[in-house]
Design a protein around this motif. Sequence first.
Motif, mmCIF file in Angstrom:
data_model
loop_
_atom_site.group_PDB
_atom_site.id
_atom_site.type_symbol
_atom_site.label_atom_id
_atom_site.label_comp_id
_atom_site.label_asym_id
_atom_site.label_seq_id
_atom_site.Cartn_x
_atom_site.Cartn_y
_atom_site.Cartn_z
ATOM 1 N N UNK A 91 -8.715 9.848 -5.455
ATOM 2 C CA UNK A 91 -8.865 10.032 -4.014
ATOM 3 C C UNK A 91 -7.546 10.474 -3.409
ATOM 4 N N UNK A 92 -7.627 11.412 -2.472
ATOM 5 C CA UNK A 92 -6.449 11.912 -1.771
ATOM 6 C C UNK A 92 -6.237 11.044 -0.541
ATOM 7 N N UNK A 93 -5.057 10.436 -0.474
ATOM 8 C CA UNK A 93 -4.816 9.512 0.619
ATOM 9 C C UNK A 93 -3.324 9.264 0.769
ATOM 10 N N UNK A 94 -2.894 9.086 2.010
ATOM 11 C CA UNK A 94 -1.518 8.671 2.252
ATOM 12 C C UNK A 94 -1.366 7.238 1.757
ATOM 13 N N UNK A 95 -0.251 6.949 1.124
ATOM 14 C CA UNK A 95 -0.024 5.608 0.611
ATOM 15 C C UNK A 95 0.399 4.658 1.720
ATOM 16 N N UNK A 96 -0.070 3.447 1.619
ATOM 17 C CA UNK A 96 0.386 2.360 2.474
ATOM 18 C C UNK A 96 0.568 1.146 1.566
ATOM 19 N N UNK A 97 1.092 0.075 2.095
ATOM 20 C CA UNK A 97 1.288 -1.123 1.285
ATOM 21 C C UNK A 97 -0.045 -1.663 0.782
ATOM 22 N N UNK A 98 -1.078 -1.591 1.608
ATOM 23 C CA UNK A 98 -2.401 -2.061 1.193
ATOM 24 C C UNK A 98 -2.922 -1.242 0.021
ATOM 25 N N UNK A 99 -2.682 0.070 0.051
ATOM 26 C CA UNK A 99 -3.123 0.925 -1.042
ATOM 27 C C UNK A 99 -2.395 0.587 -2.341
ATOM 28 N N UNK A 100 -1.111 0.301 -2.239
ATOM 29 C CA UNK A 100 -0.353 -0.048 -3.435
ATOM 30 C C UNK A 100 -0.871 -1.347 -4.037
ATOM 31 N N UNK A 101 -1.203 -2.315 -3.187
ATOM 32 C CA UNK A 101 -1.762 -3.580 -3.670
ATOM 33 C C UNK A 101 -3.115 -3.324 -4.315
ATOM 34 N N UNK A 102 -3.946 -2.524 -3.677
ATOM 35 C CA UNK A 102 -5.277 -2.207 -4.225
ATOM 36 C C UNK A 102 -5.143 -1.473 -5.551
ATOM 37 N N UNK A 103 -4.216 -0.530 -5.646
ATOM 38 C CA UNK A 103 -4.007 0.207 -6.897
ATOM 39 C C UNK A 103 -3.561 -0.748 -7.997
ATOM 40 N N UNK A 104 -2.696 -1.691 -7.676
ATOM 41 C CA UNK A 104 -2.251 -2.674 -8.667
ATOM 42 C C UNK A 104 -3.418 -3.542 -9.122
ATOM 43 N N UNK A 105 -4.312 -3.907 -8.197
ATOM 44 C CA UNK A 105 -5.487 -4.695 -8.560
ATOM 45 C C UNK A 105 -6.420 -3.913 -9.478
ATOM 46 N N UNK A 106 -6.604 -2.632 -9.193
ATOM 47 C CA UNK A 106 -7.460 -1.784 -10.029
ATOM 48 C C UNK A 106 -6.883 -1.693 -11.435
ATOM 49 N N UNK A 107 -5.573 -1.462 -11.531
ATOM 50 C CA UNK A 107 -4.935 -1.344 -12.844
ATOM 51 C C UNK A 107 -4.997 -2.668 -13.606
ATOM 52 N N UNK A 108 -4.830 -3.793 -12.910
ATOM 53 C CA UNK A 108 -4.913 -5.106 -13.566
ATOM 54 C C UNK A 108 -6.329 -5.353 -14.084
ATOM 55 N N UNK A 109 -7.333 -4.975 -13.304
ATOM 56 C CA UNK A 109 -8.718 -5.152 -13.736
ATOM 57 C C UNK A 109 -9.017 -4.297 -14.966
ATOM 58 N N UNK A 110 -8.485 -3.070 -15.003
ATOM 59 C CA UNK A 110 -8.679 -2.204 -16.166
ATOM 60 C C UNK A 110 -8.018 -2.803 -17.402
ATOM 61 N N UNK A 111 -6.796 -3.341 -17.232
ATOM 62 C CA UNK A 111 -6.104 -3.973 -18.371
ATOM 63 C C UNK A 111 -6.876 -5.180 -18.879
#
Length: 133
Positions: A91-111
């Motif tokens: 998804x194309x989106x400007x980054x914010x702190x919430x997005x970084x947290x969400x991205x970290x959660x997605x990566x943790x779930x994948x791991x």
Amino acid sequence: NIPLGGRLHAMSDRTFTFDIRSPPTSYLLKQVVGMEKGPEKVNPRVPEAFITPEAIYEIANIKHQDDTLEHLPLYSVARSVIGTAKTLGIHVKEYSEEDEVRQAQIEAAKRDKQEEEDSDEDIIEDTRIKPEY
């Protein structure tokens, strides 16, 4: 190893020319977001990764140098890059702190999912009957 496209022009007098093109758009997108391969199934509600508009613009500039796309406006090439990103679940989106947290959660779930699959394989291997010699 960067995959590059090419076009070979063979002439009737047995001479030839070839053009080297830029890497595929999907390769560039996956390199920017750090994906090894695209998803098997894309869920439009759950992004695989995020990319900034600036990164889309940079990829569009690279692709715009190809002879097949140089006649198009940069905006059109950028829209094409966005379309390719959507097929990869990016998804194309400007980054914010919430997005970084969400991205970290997605990566943790994948791991966690990958570790669970790996541990299931270990259990299956342990339950096999081993012949005695």
